[in-house]
Scaffold this active site. Structure first.
Site, PDB file in Angstrom:
ATOM      1  CE  LYS A  11       1.523  -7.016   5.789  1.00 36.33           C
ATOM      2  NZ  LYS A  11       2.357  -5.931   5.560  1.00 36.33           N
ATOM      3  N   GLY A 100      -4.349  -5.054   8.470  1.00 33.45           N
ATOM      4  CA  GLY A 100      -5.544  -5.414   9.236  1.00 33.45           C
ATOM      5  C   GLY A 100      -6.763  -5.651   8.360  1.00 33.45           C
ATOM      6  CG  ASP A 135      -0.584  -7.431   1.732  1.00 32.33           C
ATOM      7  OD1 ASP A 135       0.270  -7.962   0.986  1.00 32.33           O
ATOM      8  OD2 ASP A 135      -0.357  -6.409   2.419  1.00 32.33           O
TER       9      ASP A 135
HETATM   10  P1  ATP Z   1      -1.888  -2.576   3.999  1.00 36.09           P
HETATM   11  O1  ATP Z   1      -0.474  -2.730   4.418  1.00 36.09           O
HETATM   12  O2  ATP Z   1      -2.537  -3.827   3.439  1.00 36.09           O
HETATM   13  O3  ATP Z   1      -2.189  -1.345   3.176  1.00 36.09           O
HETATM   14  P2  ATP Z   1      -2.689  -1.222   6.319  1.00 36.09           P
HETATM   15  O4  ATP Z   1      -2.435  -1.803   7.662  1.00 36.09           O
HETATM   16  O5  ATP Z   1      -1.762  -0.130   5.888  1.00 36.09           O
HETATM   17  O6  ATP Z   1      -2.686  -2.400   5.315  1.00 36.09           O
HETATM   18  P3  ATP Z   1      -5.490  -1.244   6.811  1.00 36.09           P
HETATM   19  O7  ATP Z   1      -5.513  -1.017   8.275  1.00 36.09           O
HETATM   20  O8  ATP Z   1      -5.733  -2.617   6.339  1.00 36.09           O
HETATM   21  O9  ATP Z   1      -4.134  -0.683   6.202  1.00 36.09           O
HETATM   22  O10 ATP Z   1      -6.570  -0.243   6.197  1.00 36.09           O
HETATM   23  C1  ATP Z   1      -6.383   0.494   5.046  1.00 36.09           C
HETATM   24  C2  ATP Z   1      -7.712   1.194   4.662  1.00 36.09           C
HETATM   25  O11 ATP Z   1      -8.709   0.211   4.435  1.00 36.09           O
HETATM   26  C3  ATP Z   1      -8.243   2.111   5.728  1.00 36.09           C
HETATM   27  O12 ATP Z   1      -8.400   3.388   5.151  1.00 36.09           O
HETATM   28  C4  ATP Z   1      -9.599   1.556   6.144  1.00 36.09           C
HETATM   29  O13 ATP Z   1     -10.583   2.541   6.274  1.00 36.09           O
HETATM   30  C5  ATP Z   1      -9.948   0.596   5.020  1.00 36.09           C
HETATM   31  N1  ATP Z   1     -10.601  -0.644   5.499  1.00 36.09           N
HETATM   32  C6  ATP Z   1     -11.574  -1.307   4.866  1.00 36.09           C
HETATM   33  N2  ATP Z   1     -11.953  -2.386   5.566  1.00 36.09           N
HETATM   34  C7  ATP Z   1     -11.205  -2.434   6.672  1.00 36.09           C
HETATM   35  C8  ATP Z   1     -11.143  -3.323   7.778  1.00 36.09           C
HETATM   36  N3  ATP Z   1     -11.950  -4.388   7.884  1.00 36.09           N
HETATM   37  N4  ATP Z   1     -10.222  -3.068   8.730  1.00 36.09           N
HETATM   38  C9  ATP Z   1      -9.390  -1.996   8.610  1.00 36.09           C
HETATM   39  N5  ATP Z   1      -9.431  -1.128   7.603  1.00 36.09           N
HETATM   40  C10 ATP Z   1     -10.325  -1.321   6.625  1.00 36.09           C
END
Ligand code: ATP
Length: 296
Positions: A11, A100, A135
């Site tokens: 998103k 993600g 989220d």
């Molecule tokens: P948000 O904006 O919700 O914080 P983001 O894109 O900044 O999302 P993500 O990529 O969702 O962050 O990941 C954040 C942390 O979550 C990472 O440190 C990762 O190791 C952990 N994590 C746990 N499960 C997952 C998964 N299925 N996919 C990606 N990261 C994951």
């Protein structure tokens, strides 16, 4: 045996505003969330225990994985389920502001509901999702939504008209908690016009939608990571009129109304350290098709 395959979409936030800090420490937010066709591929099949596999070095395969935690919650409610094998092919960059991990968690709830014919109601799935993160519930609703509260109070919005995005991810991650801790609401714009933005969605006014992007978290992330500020400036100089950081960053995106414009712009970005993705907004029809079931 059966398996389900899910496109776990990322998103962006077209609008992200924080109204105030609440007594429980969370920020009261007002966001327009939009799913885009950048996605991880998830396969789920029955197994003797919960087992998660990913192909990304920064994503854990154990209980720290949000997909694992989602499976555990479903299993707690339905103890007759022995386990599942969850295979995640990551395409959404990690710690990028594209949610993600949250998307993967929601996909597992949806996928297990289908795989085991659990017939969970939308309300039951949303309740589970809210336990996993602010989220997560969004990914169980509509492709475009208004999120309020901590992000869990969702209102379905009319599908966004087709817009094209060039997403650019710098070579580092950002921790969402750090960004919120450094947020000073003194920098908040008093008028963010969220009502007008929703009206523009209803009218399909692409001009307004692309021009009135807003993300208050930029005031925090751009100070903590000046590289993101410089990246935004570079993209503007290269001709992108509408550039915004997604979520807590560091990914920034430029919006275009046509695929050709977006494609041409993406080809101009030549820095090797940057990851560049071309994507478009998802509508309700595509969203419904994100999950399929096969016999194996
Ligand atoms: P948000 O904006 O919700 O914080 P983001 O894109 O900044 O999302 P993500 O990529 O969702 O962050 O990941 C954040 C942390 O979550 C990472 O440190 C990762 O190791 C952990 N994590 C746990 N499960 C997952 C998964 N299925 N996919 C990606 N990261 C994951």
């Amino acid at each position: 045996m059966k398996e389900v395959k899910i496109k776990s979409y990322a998103k962006v936030n077209l609008v992200l505003d924080c109204l105030y800090k609440r007594p429980d420490g969370y920020h009261e937010v007002e966001m327009i969330m939009q799913t885009i066709n950048l996605f991880d591929k998830i396969n789920i099949k029955p197994y003797k225990e919960i087992n998660v596999r990913t192909d990304h070095p920064l994503v854990p395969n154990d209980q720290r994985n949000l997909a694992y935690q989602a499976a555990l919650l479903v299993q707690k409610k339905y103890p007759e389920i022995k386990g599942v094998e969850i295979n995640i092919e990551k395409f959404i960059p990690v710690e990028a502001g594209l949610a993600g991990g949250s998307s993967n968690a929601a996909s597992v709830i949806l996928g297990m509901n289908k795989l085991f014919g659990l017939s969970m109601t939308q309300g039951e799935m949303l309740e589970m999702a809210a336990k996993l993160g602010s989220d997560v519930p969004f990914f169980l609703t509509s492709p475009t939504a208004l999120a309020q509260g901590r992000g869990e109070k969702l209102t379905q919005l009319k599908d966004c008209p087709l817009l094209w995005l060039v997403l650019v991810k710098p070579p580092f991650g950002v921790k969402t908690s750090e960004v919120y801790q450094n947020l000073n609401l003194i920098h908040r714009k008093s008028q963010t016009n969220i009502k007008k933005y929703i009206k523009a969605l209803e009218e399909g006014d692409k001009d307004y939608l692309t021009k009135m992007l807003y993300n208050i978290l930029e005031t925090s992330t751009l100070k903590l990571y000046p590289e993101v500020y410089h990246l935004k400036e570079r993209l503007k100089k290269m001709g992108a009129k509408n550039v915004l950081m997604s979520g807590s960053g560091p990914t920034v995106f430029a919006l275009f109304s046509s695929q050709e414009e977006a494609q041409n712009f993406s080809l101009k970005i030549k820095e090797e350290a940057l990851q560049v993705f071309l994507a478009c907004t998802i509508d309700g029809k595509l969203y419904k098709e994100r999950i399929e079931e096969n016999a194996i």
